[in-house]
Design a protein around this motif. Structure first.
Motif, PDB file in Angstrom:
ATOM      1  N   HIS A  90      38.046 -16.884  28.474  1.00  0.00           N
ATOM      2  CA  HIS A  90      38.422 -18.300  28.577  1.00  0.00           C
ATOM      3  C   HIS A  90      37.187 -19.190  28.464  1.00  0.00           C
ATOM      4  N   ASP A 128      46.195 -18.885  27.686  1.00  0.00           N
ATOM      5  CA  ASP A 128      47.327 -18.287  28.383  1.00  0.00           C
ATOM      6  C   ASP A 128      48.539 -19.146  28.059  1.00  0.00           C
ATOM      7  N   GLU A 142      48.536  -8.103  29.812  1.00  0.00           N
ATOM      8  CA  GLU A 142      48.719  -9.548  29.952  1.00  0.00           C
ATOM      9  C   GLU A 142      49.387 -10.082  28.686  1.00  0.00           C
ATOM     10  N   TRP A 153      50.690 -12.700  28.098  1.00  0.00           N
ATOM     11  CA  TRP A 153      50.534 -14.154  27.975  1.00  0.00           C
ATOM     12  C   TRP A 153      49.146 -14.564  27.489  1.00  0.00           C
ATOM     13  N   HIS A 154      48.182 -13.642  27.530  1.00  0.00           N
ATOM     14  CA  HIS A 154      46.792 -14.005  27.205  1.00  0.00           C
ATOM     15  C   HIS A 154      46.534 -13.746  25.722  1.00  0.00           C
TER      16      HIS A 154
HETATM   17 ZN   LIG Z   1      43.952 -15.522  30.200  1.00  0.00          ZN
END
Ligand SMILES: [Zn+2]
Length: 245
Positions: free
Chosen positions: A140, A147, A196, A198-199
């Motif tokens: 990030h 995300d 993850e 969503w990432h």
């Molecule tokens: Zn993330």
């Protein structure tokens, strides 16, 4: 054959030969190779490169790194290439009836530290390290990771996000916009992070297509993962000990 035709033929032959040479030269570029997946030379080290690999073993050289240009999109900030690709992806998803929202984009080292501390306080060190990065170790911070979430907030930052409409749409289409699911299921031993869905991580459409197509991680694509060597042969040797039933 008229002389000018011969000259034309020689010129065409010359062009074909030059084209062939250019093609062969291109193939000769240094590449990272993984299971038949090849990528032209890319910079996996510089924080300013869209191909940079940042993980627990490869922290950013400058722990306080901030991208030179950040663009706001959907309430978050990303590097320009990633911001433009994300905006296009969200528009196209919406056109097909799927609302993708941005939950988190660029994070400073300070905000990453606060987030990590909050997770550590809530879940303990071990869990916190499997779901959030330390400052200087987070994608990030490169401005290349986003995300995503569902507009209703269902399964937010949870593995069940894969079953939501935006989660499923992203898994099937994000690579066309240059994004990969950076931490796929079953690859924690390679990426260092639990699944993850969503990432998303921007790597550019070419690399994203190859990574998605081969079903591999960015580490494998970059040639940074050495699979453990095969276990020793189980064939009994001279000093083999008989297994106890
Ligand atoms: Zn993330």
């Amino acid at each position: 054959m008229p002389r000018q035709h011969i000259t034309t033929h020689i010129a065409i032959l010359g062009c074909v030969c030059l084209g062939l040479l250019a093609y062969l030269f291109h193939l000769d570029q240094p590449v990272s190779v993984y299971a038949g997946t090849t990528s032209t030379a890319q910079d996996f080290d510089s924080p300013g490169s869209v191909s940079v690999v940042v993980n627990k073993q490869r922290p950013l050289g400058d722990p306080g790194y901030v991208p030179a240009v950040l663009i706001e999109t959907g309430g978050i900030s990303l590097r320009q290439e990633a911001a433009e690709a994300f905006a296009q992806m969200a528009r196209d998803a919406e056109a097909s009836g799927v609302a993708i929202t941005a939950v988190s984009g660029f994070r400073t080292a300070e905000s990453q530290a606060r987030l990590h501390d909050a997770y550590t306080g809530r879940y303990g060190t071990e869990v916190a390290e499997s779901i959030s990065a330390l400052p200087g170790q987070s994608e990030h911070q490169t401005g290349l990771a986003v995300d995503i979430g569902a507009s209703g907030g269902e399964c937010s930052l949870k593995a069940c996000f894969e079953g939501t409409a935006p989660g499923a749409w992203a898994a099937a289409n994000a690579q066309r916009y240059g994004f990969i699911i950076r931490y796929p299921a079953g690859a924690e031993h390679i990426t260092g992070y639990a699944y993850e869905p969503w990432h998303l991580r921007y790597v550019g459409p070419d690399a994203a297509g190859k990574i998605h197509g081969a079903g591999i991680t960015l580490e494998e694509y970059a040639g940074l993962y050495e699979p453990p060597s095969a276990p020793p042969s189980s064939a009994p040797g001279k000093n083999a000990v008989e297994p106890v039933p």
